[in-house]
Motif scaffolding. Structure first.
Motif, PDB file in Angstrom:
ATOM      1  N   ALA A   1       0.974   4.099  -2.992  1.00  0.00           N
ATOM      2  CA  ALA A   1       0.662   5.489  -2.656  1.00  0.00           C
ATOM      3  C   ALA A   1       1.806   6.405  -3.099  1.00  0.00           C
ATOM      4  O   ALA A   1       1.571   7.498  -3.641  1.00  0.00           O
ATOM      5  CB  ALA A   1       0.421   5.620  -1.154  1.00  0.00           C
TER       6      ALA A   1
ATOM      7  N   THR B   1      -2.313   8.513   0.403  1.00  0.00           N
ATOM      8  CA  THR B   1      -1.857   7.752   1.576  1.00  0.00           C
ATOM      9  C   THR B   1      -2.069   6.257   1.363  1.00  0.00           C
ATOM     10  O   THR B   1      -2.800   5.837   0.462  1.00  0.00           O
ATOM     11  CB  THR B   1      -2.629   8.185   2.830  1.00  0.00           C
ATOM     12  N   ALA B   2      -1.440   5.482   2.235  1.00  0.00           N
ATOM     13  CA  ALA B   2      -1.614   4.025   2.188  1.00  0.00           C
ATOM     14  C   ALA B   2      -3.065   3.651   2.465  1.00  0.00           C
ATOM     15  O   ALA B   2      -3.569   2.645   1.947  1.00  0.00           O
ATOM     16  CB  ALA B   2      -0.682   3.359   3.195  1.00  0.00           C
TER      17      ALA B   2
ATOM     18  N   ASN C   1       0.816  -1.221   0.000  1.00  0.00           N
ATOM     19  CA  ASN C   1       0.000   0.000   0.000  1.00  0.00           C
ATOM     20  C   ASN C   1       0.847   1.268   0.000  1.00  0.00           C
ATOM     21  O   ASN C   1       0.549   2.235  -0.716  1.00  0.00           O
ATOM     22  CB  ASN C   1      -0.931  -0.001   1.220  1.00  0.00           C
ATOM     23  N   GLU C   2       1.908   1.284   0.817  1.00  0.00           N
ATOM     24  CA  GLU C   2       2.764   2.468   0.900  1.00  0.00           C
ATOM     25  C   GLU C   2       3.448   2.744  -0.436  1.00  0.00           C
ATOM     26  O   GLU C   2       3.587   3.911  -0.843  1.00  0.00           O
ATOM     27  CB  GLU C   2       3.816   2.286   1.996  1.00  0.00           C
TER      28      GLU C   2
ATOM     29  N   ASP D   1      -5.622   5.221   1.390  1.00  0.00           N
ATOM     30  CA  ASP D   1      -6.351   5.359   0.128  1.00  0.00           C
ATOM     31  C   ASP D   1      -6.242   4.070  -0.691  1.00  0.00           C
ATOM     32  O   ASP D   1      -7.213   3.632  -1.306  1.00  0.00           O
ATOM     33  CB  ASP D   1      -5.781   6.531  -0.690  1.00  0.00           C
TER      34      ASP D   1
ATOM     35  N   GLN E   1       1.570   9.323  -5.876  1.00  0.00           N
ATOM     36  CA  GLN E   1       1.896  10.698  -5.478  1.00  0.00           C
ATOM     37  C   GLN E   1       2.887  11.319  -6.453  1.00  0.00           C
ATOM     38  O   GLN E   1       2.750  12.483  -6.838  1.00  0.00           O
ATOM     39  CB  GLN E   1       2.494  10.695  -4.063  1.00  0.00           C
TER      40      GLN E   1
ATOM     41  N   GLU F   1      -3.008  14.783  -1.583  1.00  0.00           N
ATOM     42  CA  GLU F   1      -2.141  13.854  -0.868  1.00  0.00           C
ATOM     43  C   GLU F   1      -2.648  12.424  -1.054  1.00  0.00           C
ATOM     44  O   GLU F   1      -3.850  12.167  -1.023  1.00  0.00           O
ATOM     45  CB  GLU F   1      -2.112  14.202   0.618  1.00  0.00           C
TER      46      GLU F   1
END
Length: 219
Positions: free
Chosen positions: A182, A200-201, A178-179, A203, A186, A198
């Motif tokens: 993201a 994020t993980a 996830n990170e 999301d 980004q 922004e």
């Protein structure tokens, strides 16, 4: 038997006499020794070992020295001279590039990447098709631009494609966590476009599901 007697015999009787004589001759031969046949000759032929033939330098265009011919049989490509797969410097280079193996512990990674640097993730995994400037390309296929693309304004649009793949693009479901998803989203939004939202993980977690597509984009 006199000539007169022979003249009086019919052709049919002569035929019978000849057949009987031939039968006696064949019986005598079979009693003395087994007759040689084509099949028996084939059984006596030693099978050809093609591998040994190659190893002994018998192939056309293969030249070996007397020392090589006298050495124990081996393949033309001496496998003992090849590096072990794990120690292959070429493999190590690509493992470091795509972070398949942790550079410190040398352990296999769960994901295909270790970094959470969105720029590095993009240039290592996305730029090969979408180009480093994000402007896409035409070639064997069509690789759409990610830069100056209004679709990239929706972070969920980009995340969804990363998770599920799209047409010829493979799914990154099993390659990025996830990170990482993201971070690359980004980068696409901020650096290749001018969108400030922004990512994020959390999301990514909203869209991630438990049934990843296959590695073939057509699945």
């Amino acid at each position: 038997m006199d000539i007169i007697t022979m003249k009086n015999r019919t052709p049919k009787m002569l035929t019978v006499t000849l057949i009987a004589a031939m039968s006696l001759a064949l019986t005598a031969c079979s009693q003395n020794e087994e007759a040689e046949t084509i099949a028996s000759k084939q059984d006596a032929v030693t099978a050809i070992d093609n591998q040994a033939s190659r190893n002994n330098g018998a192939w056309g265009g293969v030249y070996m020295t007397r020392e090589e011919l006298a050495a124990p049989p081996t393949n033309i490509v001496d496998q003992s001279s090849l590096p072990v797969m794990e120690d292959d410097p070429e493999l190590a280079k690509w493992q470091a590039k795509f972070e398949i193996v942790d550079p410190v512990t040398r352990e296999q990674q769960t994901n295909a990447f270790v970094t959470t640097d969105g720029k590095k993730l993009y240039h290592d995994s996305c730029a090969g098709c979408h180009m480093h400037d994000g402007k896409g390309a035409y070639g064997a296929g069509y690789y759409p631009p990610l830069a100056d693309n209004e679709k990239m304004e929706s972070k969920y649009y980009t995340i969804g494609i990363l998770i599920n793949g799209f047409r010829g693009m493979p799914s990154f479901h099993m390659m990025m966590n996830n990170e990482q998803m993201a971070a690359v989203t980004q980068y696409v939004m901020n650096d290749l476009n001018d969108y400030k939202a922004e990512v994020t993980a959390a999301d990514v977690e909203q869209l991630r599901h438990a049934n990843p597509p296959g590695y073939d984009p057509s699945e």
